[in-house]
Design a protein around this motif. Sequence first.
Motif, mmCIF file in Angstrom:
data_model
loop_
_atom_site.group_PDB
_atom_site.id
_atom_site.type_symbol
_atom_site.label_atom_id
_atom_site.label_comp_id
_atom_site.label_asym_id
_atom_site.label_seq_id
_atom_site.Cartn_x
_atom_site.Cartn_y
_atom_site.Cartn_z
ATOM 1 N N ILE A 23 0.841 -1.195 0.000
ATOM 2 C CA ILE A 23 0.000 0.000 0.000
ATOM 3 C C ILE A 23 0.877 1.247 0.000
ATOM 4 C CG2 ILE A 23 -1.768 1.297 1.248
ATOM 5 C CD1 ILE A 23 -2.730 -1.337 2.442
ATOM 6 N N ALA A 24 0.600 2.146 -0.929
ATOM 7 C CA ALA A 24 1.293 3.439 -0.987
ATOM 8 C C ALA A 24 0.480 4.459 -0.210
ATOM 9 C CB ALA A 24 1.450 3.885 -2.437
ATOM 10 N N GLY A 25 1.043 4.971 0.889
ATOM 11 C CA GLY A 25 0.373 6.024 1.640
ATOM 12 C C GLY A 25 -0.105 5.573 3.003
ATOM 13 N N GLY A 26 0.309 6.300 4.042
ATOM 14 C CA GLY A 26 -0.078 5.980 5.407
ATOM 15 C C GLY A 26 -1.090 6.944 5.973
ATOM 16 N N GLY A 27 -2.037 7.355 5.154
ATOM 17 C CA GLY A 27 -3.124 8.216 5.610
ATOM 18 C C GLY A 27 -4.373 7.407 5.912
ATOM 19 N N ILE A 28 -5.534 8.068 5.866
ATOM 20 C CA ILE A 28 -6.803 7.403 6.186
ATOM 21 C C ILE A 28 -7.044 6.221 5.267
ATOM 22 C CG2 ILE A 28 -9.310 7.702 6.203
ATOM 23 C CD1 ILE A 28 -8.798 10.624 7.081
ATOM 24 N N ALA A 29 -6.804 6.400 3.971
ATOM 25 C CA ALA A 29 -7.056 5.328 3.005
ATOM 26 C C ALA A 29 -6.130 4.147 3.226
ATOM 27 C CB ALA A 29 -6.899 5.867 1.580
ATOM 28 N N GLY A 30 -4.826 4.415 3.318
ATOM 29 C CA GLY A 30 -3.869 3.332 3.440
ATOM 30 C C GLY A 30 -3.998 2.552 4.730
ATOM 31 N N LEU A 31 -4.193 3.240 5.842
ATOM 32 C CA LEU A 31 -4.281 2.555 7.129
ATOM 33 C C LEU A 31 -5.573 1.753 7.264
ATOM 34 C CD1 LEU A 31 -2.900 5.384 9.434
ATOM 35 C CD2 LEU A 31 -1.725 3.274 8.763
ATOM 36 N N SER A 32 -6.690 2.321 6.808
ATOM 37 C CA SER A 32 -7.950 1.580 6.910
ATOM 38 C C SER A 32 -7.931 0.350 6.014
ATOM 39 C CB SER A 32 -9.141 2.484 6.573
ATOM 40 O OG SER A 32 -9.028 3.035 5.269
ATOM 41 N N ALA A 33 -7.456 0.507 4.769
ATOM 42 C CA ALA A 33 -7.368 -0.647 3.878
ATOM 43 C C ALA A 33 -6.408 -1.690 4.443
ATOM 44 C CB ALA A 33 -6.909 -0.211 2.492
#
Length: 383
Positions: A7-17
């Motif tokens: 997963i690219a990105g440790g924001g809301i999208a990346g962490l929830s996914a």
Amino acid sequence: MKRKVEIAGGGIAGLSAGALFARHGWEVNVHEQGSEIREVGAGIYIKNNSLEVLEKLGVLDRIRGQGTVLERAQIQFADGTVKQERPLRDKSRVHTFARQVLIEGLRDAALEAGVNIVTGSRVTGALPGKGLLTADGGLHEADLVIAADGVHSAVRNSLKMGGGFTELPTIINRYLVEGRAFTSQPKTVEHWSGNRRIGVTPSGPDHTYVYMVAPAWDAKAARFPIDVEDWSRRFPKIADLMPVLHRAEGTQYHYGLVKCPKWSVGNIAILGDAAHGLPPTLGQGAGLTLMNAYALAHLVADADDVAAAVAAWEQRVRFISDRTQAWAVRYDWFTRQWPTSLDFARPLVAWSFGQFKCLNERMRVADRGLAQAGIDMMGEARP
């Protein structure tokens, strides 16, 4: 053997996914280019569709005491008259939090589920059918790649599919103010004065979230820190707030819009702002992200053919985000471009947004969640 998602990105999208796939037994690596998991911004509205996902993840119970359950939403004009009021309950329920509270709740849920968070890892692109590319020259092979790396997504851009990010001619200032002196009641109030708006909302027991929105061509509104005298003249009923905002730490940026022709390329899924970045006029940036992350894990995690399942995910849920994005843009246009010569008609239009059920339901399609895409949040998907 475990299947793996990069997963690219440790924001809301990346962490929830990441948390959702880990709970399905996948090996999960989240690549965050920053040195720590941190959210830029002030407060955030978490609406019904977001709350359903946070409840499934156990995050809502973790952070509930640090937020506010809102009871009402109002639009007030500069003279103090209330032009629209909505109760916030059932499918219209809304909680507010500091953005950092939400991101830390998601981070902790991801770590507890077994997600490996790699900080200082800058993603540069992806290869369909292979994996994620990072700046250190690495190719991180995976059964599934998720591009959750924001509006300027390096993964999306590397796929050369067209579309991308467009800056809109609206500016927004955001603040998280200490204390609740201006928000003693559990309600959110948006104050309107011509083409400017100020939202004032409680955000937990000790903070108030404030945003100020204006057309980019409004030179006085664009001053940062704010022009106290100018804003006070435009909003006399909340003039006491202006010196507080002048002293407070805040951020200013333009609204933006992401057009993404496809959300899936082979085994690559594009998620969150990278797929559907939109003006925050409906408070659904996080909502769409969390909802689409849940649907992605629900429909892909147990599928035999990952690429086919990712394509089916896009086909099944995308309409909610597309419709919400279109309404968010319309709402931005209305508040920014409405001619001042027609200000006498603005109260009627504002009233109609709240009073006509068919209009309100179309504009707030995302609030109703994934049930309208045939996905039961209890865990069953209908054909």
